[in-house]
Design a protein around this motif. Structure first.
Motif, PDB file in Angstrom:
ATOM      1  N   TYR A 287       4.213   1.411 -18.722  1.00 19.23           N
ATOM      2  CA  TYR A 287       4.268   2.432 -19.790  1.00 19.23           C
ATOM      3  C   TYR A 287       2.850   2.701 -20.326  1.00 19.23           C
ATOM      4  CZ  TYR A 287       5.633   4.764 -24.136  1.00 19.23           C
ATOM      5  OH  TYR A 287       5.769   5.679 -25.174  1.00 19.23           O
ATOM      6  N   ASP A 288       2.105   1.614 -20.569  1.00 18.85           N
ATOM      7  CA  ASP A 288       0.740   1.758 -21.109  1.00 18.85           C
ATOM      8  C   ASP A 288      -0.193   2.411 -20.084  1.00 18.85           C
ATOM      9  OD1 ASP A 288       1.737   0.506 -23.318  1.00 18.85           O
ATOM     10  OD2 ASP A 288       0.897  -1.468 -22.849  1.00 18.85           O
ATOM     11  N   ASP A 289       0.223   2.290 -18.789  1.00 21.50           N
ATOM     12  CA  ASP A 289      -0.622   2.857 -17.721  1.00 21.50           C
ATOM     13  C   ASP A 289      -0.154   4.289 -17.401  1.00 21.50           C
ATOM     14  OD1 ASP A 289      -2.427   3.128 -15.696  1.00 21.50           O
ATOM     15  OD2 ASP A 289      -1.369   1.870 -14.254  1.00 21.50           O
ATOM     16  N   GLY A 290       0.483   4.935 -18.386  1.00 19.26           N
ATOM     17  CA  GLY A 290       0.880   6.332 -18.203  1.00 19.26           C
ATOM     18  C   GLY A 290       2.233   6.500 -17.546  1.00 19.26           C
ATOM     19  N   GLY A 291       2.986   5.394 -17.362  1.00 23.64           N
ATOM     20  CA  GLY A 291       4.338   5.509 -16.796  1.00 23.64           C
ATOM     21  C   GLY A 291       4.359   5.842 -15.317  1.00 23.64           C
ATOM     22  N   ASN A 292       3.264   5.446 -14.626  1.00 19.36           N
ATOM     23  CA  ASN A 292       3.149   5.788 -13.204  1.00 19.36           C
ATOM     24  C   ASN A 292       3.987   4.818 -12.365  1.00 19.36           C
ATOM     25  OD1 ASN A 292       2.457   6.249 -10.596  1.00 19.36           O
ATOM     26  ND2 ASN A 292       0.245   6.427 -10.975  1.00 19.36           N
ATOM     27  N   VAL A 293       5.278   5.065 -12.283  1.00 19.35           N
ATOM     28  CA  VAL A 293       6.195   4.132 -11.615  1.00 19.35           C
ATOM     29  C   VAL A 293       5.853   3.976 -10.139  1.00 19.35           C
ATOM     30  CG1 VAL A 293       8.599   3.784 -10.936  1.00 19.35           C
ATOM     31  CG2 VAL A 293       8.071   4.570 -13.238  1.00 19.35           C
ATOM     32  N   GLN A 294       5.538   5.114  -9.480  1.00 20.45           N
ATOM     33  CA  GLN A 294       5.278   5.048  -8.030  1.00 20.45           C
ATOM     34  C   GLN A 294       4.114   4.107  -7.714  1.00 20.45           C
ATOM     35  OE1 GLN A 294       7.503   6.377  -5.822  1.00 20.45           O
ATOM     36  NE2 GLN A 294       6.307   5.003  -4.493  1.00 20.45           N
ATOM     37  N   LYS A 295       3.101   4.135  -8.573  1.00 18.74           N
ATOM     38  CA  LYS A 295       1.931   3.248  -8.356  1.00 18.74           C
ATOM     39  C   LYS A 295       2.381   1.787  -8.297  1.00 18.74           C
ATOM     40  CE  LYS A 295      -2.109   1.561 -10.969  1.00 18.74           C
ATOM     41  NZ  LYS A 295      -2.866   1.734 -12.258  1.00 18.74           N
ATOM     42  N   TYR A 296       3.284   1.413  -9.167  1.00 18.19           N
ATOM     43  CA  TYR A 296       3.713   0.003  -9.212  1.00 18.19           C
ATOM     44  C   TYR A 296       4.740  -0.304  -8.130  1.00 18.19           C
ATOM     45  CZ  TYR A 296       0.838  -0.526 -13.270  1.00 18.19           C
ATOM     46  OH  TYR A 296      -0.271  -0.578 -14.091  1.00 18.19           O
ATOM     47  N   MET A 297       5.491   0.707  -7.728  1.00 18.39           N
ATOM     48  CA  MET A 297       6.376   0.519  -6.571  1.00 18.39           C
ATOM     49  C   MET A 297       5.522   0.222  -5.338  1.00 18.39           C
ATOM     50  SD  MET A 297       9.562   0.950  -7.282  1.00 18.39           S
ATOM     51  CE  MET A 297      10.150   1.362  -5.676  1.00 18.39           C
ATOM     52  N   ASP A 298       4.448   0.979  -5.177  1.00 15.87           N
ATOM     53  CA  ASP A 298       3.572   0.779  -4.012  1.00 15.87           C
ATOM     54  C   ASP A 298       2.934  -0.615  -4.056  1.00 15.87           C
ATOM     55  OD1 ASP A 298       2.464   4.265  -4.091  1.00 15.87           O
ATOM     56  OD2 ASP A 298       4.275   3.312  -3.276  1.00 15.87           O
ATOM     57  N   LYS A 299       2.566  -1.039  -5.270  1.00 18.11           N
ATOM     58  CA  LYS A 299       1.980  -2.387  -5.405  1.00 18.11           C
ATOM     59  C   LYS A 299       3.011  -3.442  -5.003  1.00 18.11           C
ATOM     60  CE  LYS A 299      -0.211  -3.489  -9.259  1.00 18.11           C
ATOM     61  NZ  LYS A 299      -1.440  -4.147  -8.805  1.00 18.11           N
ATOM     62  N   ALA A 300       4.258  -3.223  -5.436  1.00 23.07           N
ATOM     63  CA  ALA A 300       5.325  -4.215  -5.131  1.00 23.07           C
ATOM     64  C   ALA A 300       5.567  -4.309  -3.632  1.00 23.07           C
ATOM     65  CB  ALA A 300       6.610  -3.823  -5.844  1.00 23.07           C
TER      66      ALA A 300
END
Ligand code: SDX
Length: 436
Positions: free
Chosen positions: A279-292
């Motif tokens: 959320y603090d990183d702008g809500g960029n869900v895809q970025k964290y999906m890619d990291k996962a």
């Protein structure tokens, strides 16, 4: 004639019995394997290894099914309450009225802790994690009841069960009060289990405190959903400690520490921290999906995946629906819930998660509700421990009564140095180990 499996090893054929459970699960009984073949099994993380037979909880990871003593979790969440469910898990049946009143009375009337126990909190730093505090204080109960630590005396075990069920909420609430420098309230025996806990958490001596009924109800359902889960890591820890014939207080203290880890019960705290980061990183869900999904990135989608469930965790379905109800009734708008829903939607369409059968587990949505109840994030694993307590107790008690009771002591495959001699200090510089 029981089913068997054949093992052919070094030209000899061995027959091993197959044991079958009441729901059709099958296991190879390898109890005689080492004595007959010299072999042991090797199974890091016990992925394919059963440690016991149990009558308490059945779960089917492929179908997303969870029963406590045969009753589906969905029915208990809808129709039961936490203290009744605790009785069911511990004693194997739904209580009759008199049994329920007796159990409830004793769980309520052991809720105070010895006044000396409050002094322990003076020694803990203000920023202590409440799981460390709760495990330490629960373990210390063994010093207050030294003449009642039997693991075979039914009455002593019953009193220990009442004390643990009654005192953990008090001990937990005090760990929070300590962290915010507020006085420790006494339990209120006129209140229900979860209402009493919420009042101890959030009341002050300065004014009356009103417990929102939806908060008490939601917490009661969450405790039911967390109450047991067969041989998970912390329950296996409780059984292993109990297998030494160590008392129930020490066994539960060990279980609380095992639950704390972020791969286990600590995940509910990690989920909220992860959602807040996104959320603090702008809500960029895809970025964290890619990291996962990146094998070179240690980031994991907390609250997703499970050793057993390769389908939806039935508990997360109920919790997700409950989260909506709680937020609506409390009039709370929670941006992290919207983020969690978006994350789940994307993950469940992603081939990586589908192929690896990674679904939301019990920890994915529970933190949303705890947050709406103003429970601090580092207390989330403590809420899990409060829920899991009757399951730990039930599993420990079942093991103490098990005709196949045995000290737990796994074997290993040694891969270290073969025999070599001691090297005096003066000869150690740039030495290569001498080997026979
Ligand atoms: C609880 O056992 C219980 O019953 C526990 C519990 C209970 O009620 O007692 O249900 C409570 O502990 C729930 C789980 C809470 N933990 C988390 O949410 C942490 C995030 N989840 C993961 O760490 C993981 O899914 C575990 C630890 C829960 C399960 O891990 P396993 O069974 O050891 O499986 P694994 O780590 O070998 O994963 C299999 C594959 C791996 O990829 P490959 O090496 O095969 O390429 O799936 C990947 C993992 O990298 N994977 C994930 C992932 N979980 C697994 N990838 C990204 N995000 C994730 N969350």
């Amino acid at each position: 004639m029981p089913e068997t499996v054949k093992l052919v090893y070094q030209g000899k054929t061995y027959e091993l019995p197959v044991v079958e459970g009441t729901m059709g699960e099958r296991a190879i009984d390898i109890g005689a394997l080492r004595s007959s073949t010299g072999l042991i099994t090797f199974d890091p993380g016990y992925v394919s290894t059963g440690s016991c037979k149990s009558r308490i909880t059945f779960l089917d990871g492929e179908r997303g099914v969870l029963y406590y003593r045969g009753i589906p979790i969905e029915q208990l969440a809808e129709k039961s309450n936490f203290i009744e469910t605790a009785f069911l898990l511990i004693y194997g049946r739904l209580p009759e009225k008199a049994e329920m009143d007796y159990f409830n009375y004793h769980v309520i009337h052991h809720s105070m802790v010895h006044e000396s126990i409050k002094k322990f909190y003076d020694g803990f730093p203000n920023n202590s994690h409440p799981m460390a505090v709760c495990s330490s204080v629960i373990g210390s109960l063994a010093t207050f009841y030294q003449d009642q630590l039997s693991v075979r005396d039914e009455r002593e075990i019953e009193i220990a069960i009442h004390r643990l069920m009654a005192k953990l909420p008090t001990i937990a609430a005090y760990s929070y009060k300590k962290s915010i420098g507020q006085p420790f309230p006494y339990p209120d025996n006129t209140m229900g289990y979860t209402s009493n806990f919420l009042k101890m958490m959030f009341s002050t001596p300065c004014e009356p405190y009103h417990v929102e009924p939806i908060a008490a109800k939601a917490l009661d359902i969450l405790l039911i959903l967390h109450a047991d889960h067969e041989q998970n890591c912390s329950t296996s820890t409780v059984r292993l400690v109990g297998s030494t014939m160590c008392n129930l207080y020490a066994s539960i203290s060990a279980g609380i520490y095992a639950l704390w880890g972020p791969l286990h019960g600590g995940a509910n705290q990690s989920v909220i921290e992860m959602l807040q980061t996104i959320y603090d990183d702008g809500g960029n869900v895809q970025k964290y999906m890619d990291k996962a999904k990146d094998p070179n990135d240690s980031f994991r989608l907390m609250g997703f995946g499970h050793r057993v469930y390769k389908n939806f965790d039935p508990r997360s379905k109920i919790i997700k629906k409950l989260a909506d109800e709680v937020l609506l009734e409390l009039g709370v708008r929670e941006p992290l819930l919207e983020l969690a829903l978006e994350l789940e939607e994307i993950a469940l369409k992603d081939s990586y998660f589908l192929e690896k059968k990674l679904y939301p587990n019990v920890d994915f949505y529970s933190g949303i509700i705890y947050k709406a109840l103003n429970i601090p994030v580092n207390m989330f694993p403590v809420m899990f421990a409060m829920g899991r307590l009757p399951g730990w107790i039930a599993q420990w008690k079942e093991f103490q009564e098990d005709p196949e009771f045995k000290l737990g002591r796994p074997r290993q495959i040694y891969i270290g140095d073969t025999r070599r001699n001691y090297v005096p200090m003066e000869k150690r510089k740039n030495q290569t180990p001498e080997r026979d």
